[in-house]
Scaffold this motif. Structure first.
Motif, PDB file in Angstrom:
ATOM      1  N   ALA A   8       0.847  -1.192   0.000  1.00 23.81           N
ATOM      2  CA  ALA A   8       0.000   0.000   0.000  1.00 23.81           C
ATOM      3  C   ALA A   8       0.881   1.240   0.000  1.00 23.81           C
ATOM      4  N   ALA A   9       0.698   2.079  -1.011  1.00 20.02           N
ATOM      5  CA  ALA A   9       1.473   3.320  -1.123  1.00 20.02           C
ATOM      6  C   ALA A   9       0.743   4.254  -2.079  1.00 20.02           C
ATOM      7  N   LEU A  56      -7.115 -10.311   2.697  1.00 19.52           N
ATOM      8  CA  LEU A  56      -6.206  -9.350   2.084  1.00 19.52           C
ATOM      9  C   LEU A  56      -5.562  -8.504   3.178  1.00 19.52           C
ATOM     10  N   LYS A  57      -4.230  -8.488   3.184  1.00 17.99           N
ATOM     11  CA  LYS A  57      -3.488  -7.703   4.173  1.00 17.99           C
ATOM     12  C   LYS A  57      -2.663  -6.646   3.466  1.00 17.99           C
ATOM     13  N   ALA A  58      -2.798  -5.398   3.882  1.00 14.09           N
ATOM     14  CA  ALA A  58      -2.034  -4.289   3.310  1.00 14.09           C
ATOM     15  C   ALA A  58      -0.924  -3.873   4.264  1.00 14.09           C
ATOM     16  N   ILE A  59       0.255  -3.640   3.697  1.00 16.54           N
ATOM     17  CA  ILE A  59       1.377  -3.101   4.459  1.00 16.54           C
ATOM     18  C   ILE A  59       1.651  -1.687   3.949  1.00 16.54           C
ATOM     19  N   TYR A  60       1.528  -0.712   4.852  1.00 15.60           N
ATOM     20  CA  TYR A  60       1.779   0.687   4.513  1.00 15.60           C
ATOM     21  C   TYR A  60       3.012   1.137   5.279  1.00 15.60           C
ATOM     22  N   THR A  61       4.048   1.570   4.559  1.00 18.54           N
ATOM     23  CA  THR A  61       5.289   1.958   5.213  1.00 18.54           C
ATOM     24  C   THR A  61       5.476   3.467   5.155  1.00 18.54           C
ATOM     25  N   LYS A  75      -6.148   4.203   3.163  1.00 17.91           N
ATOM     26  CA  LYS A  75      -6.742   3.104   3.930  1.00 17.91           C
ATOM     27  C   LYS A  75      -8.238   3.017   3.685  1.00 17.91           C
ATOM     28  N   ALA A  76      -8.917   4.154   3.648  1.00 17.77           N
ATOM     29  CA  ALA A  76     -10.366   4.154   3.401  1.00 17.77           C
ATOM     30  C   ALA A  76     -10.679   3.582   2.022  1.00 17.77           C
ATOM     31  N   HIS A  77      -9.903   3.959   1.033  1.00 21.92           N
ATOM     32  CA  HIS A  77     -10.093   3.449  -0.327  1.00 21.92           C
ATOM     33  C   HIS A  77      -9.894   1.939  -0.361  1.00 21.92           C
ATOM     34  N   PHE A  78      -8.865   1.463   0.313  1.00 21.32           N
ATOM     35  CA  PHE A  78      -8.564   0.031   0.407  1.00 21.32           C
ATOM     36  C   PHE A  78      -9.719  -0.736   1.046  1.00 21.32           C
ATOM     37  N   GLU A  79     -10.215  -0.225   2.146  1.00 17.94           N
ATOM     38  CA  GLU A  79     -11.283  -0.919   2.877  1.00 17.94           C
ATOM     39  C   GLU A  79     -12.591  -0.923   2.090  1.00 17.94           C
TER      40      GLU A  79
END
Length: 271
Positions: free
Chosen positions: A10-11, A34-39, A71-75
Motif C-alpha cells: 500500500a502506497a 487481504l493484508k495491506a502493508i503501509y510503510t 486506507k479508506a479506499h482500500f477498505e
C-alpha cells in the motif's frame, strides 16, 4: 495448497489502484484474506547527511498525511467484494517490511511503477528487489492496463530452471482453477526445452490443470513471451526471474529485465 492470504503493498503511487483491484479480485477468487502493508519510510533513500535527513522527514510526514485516505479506499474496495482485510502501518522501509511478511502470506502484490510522481520514483525498483529478496511468489501488476476480474487464462513461460520450477509450484492453486493454461517454451538454441515443456503440461494435468504446450522459435525471448501473452489473452503470466545474475541482466539485458519493466499482463514471479 490454496491461497489464503494475499499481501498488498500500500502506497500513494500511481499504480496503487491497479494493484489494489488485482489483489481484491485475487482474494475474492481464492477465498483469501487481504493484508495491506503501509510503510512510512521511503524506499531506496539512505539515512545519510543532514539534507537527506530533512528530506526523509518531510516524506515521512507526507506519508502520514496520505494514509487515512488510502486506507479508506482500500477498505471500501475490499468490502464491496466481500473480502476480509487487515491494514498494518510500519515505520520501516518498504522492501524490508514486505520481505518480513512474505513468509506468512501466499502471494505478495506489487506494481510496475512508471517514473512519474515522487511516490512513483520511490517505488520503481520494488518488484525486482522483492523478487530477489523474498522466499515466496510476487505478483507484479502493470500500471494503466486492464486488470482481470478473474484469473481464467494463464500463460507459463517455461524453461527447465530452478526459478521457473519455483514459480510453477507457487502458481499451482491458480493454475488448478484456471479455465485454460498454456505452457510456452522458446527454442533459444536448445531443442530439449520443448520436451521439458511437454512434460510440464503432462505433470500439470495430474493436478487437474487444463494445460497445453506450445513451442516457439522466436527472438528476442522477452518479446516472444509478451506477444504470446497478448495473443493468448492471458490474465496472468507465470515465470521464474533472474536465472542468471541480476548484474548480468543489468549489463547484458535479459528476459527478466524487459518483462519486469514493461509487463504485458500481471506477472507471477519467483526466484
Amino acid at each position: 495448497m490454496s491461497i489464503r492470504t494475499v499481501l498488498l503493498h500500500a502506497a500513494p503511487d500511481s499504480g496503487f489502484d491497479d494493484r489494489l483491484a488485482f489483489a481484491v479480485a485475487l482474494a475474492r477468487q481464492s477465498g483469501a484474506a487481504l493484508k495491506a502493508i503501509y510503510t512510512l519510510y521511503p524506499a531506496g533513500v539512505p539515512r545519510v547527511g543532514r539534507a537527506l535527513s530533512i528530506y526523509v522527514n518531510e516524506l515521512v510526514h507526507e506519508a502520514r498525511q496520505k494514509e487515512a485516505g488510502l486506507k479508506a479506499h482500500f477498505e471500501q474496495a475490499a468490502a464491496a467484494a466481500g473480502v476480509a482485510t487487515t491494514w498494518q502501518t510500519v515505520e520501516g522501509e518498504v522492501t524490508s517490511a514486505l520481505r518480513n511478511e512474505v513468509t506468512f502470506a501466499d502471494v505478495t502484490v506489487v506494481s510496475e511503477t512508471p517514473y512519474g510522481t515522487v511516490d512513483d520514483q520511490l517505488a520503481a525498483t520494488l518488484p525486482e528487489h522483492l523478487a530477489l529478496a523474498c522466499n515466496g511468489p510476487v505478483a507484479v501488476v502493470p500500471t494503466g492496463k486492464p486488470v482481470p476480474a478473474r484469473i481464467g487464462r494463464v500463460l507459463v513461460a517455461w524453461k527447465p530452471s530452478r526459478e521457473a520450477g519455483h514459480a510453477v509450484r507457487f502458481a499451482l492453486p491458480l493454475l488448478a482453477t484456471a479455465e485454460e493454461v498454456e505452457v510456452l517454451t522458446i527454442e533459444e538454441g536448445d531443442a530439449s526445452v520443448a520436451e521439458s515443456g511437454a512434460r510440464l503440461a503432462a505433470y500439470l494435468a495430474t493436478h487437474g490443470v487444463n494445460a497445453r504446450h506450445r513451442h516457439a522459435v522466436e527472438s528476442p525471448v522477452g518479446t516472444a513471451i509478451a506477444n504470446e501473452a497478448q495473443k493468448f489473452k492471458a490474465d496472468l503470466l507465470v515465470m521464474g526471474v533472474y536465472s542468471r545474475s541480476r548484474l548480468a541482466e543489468m549489463v547484458l539485458g535479459g528476459v527478466t529485465a524487459s518483462l519486469l519493466t514493461e509487463p504485458p499482463v500481471p506477472l507471477l514471479v519467483a526466484h
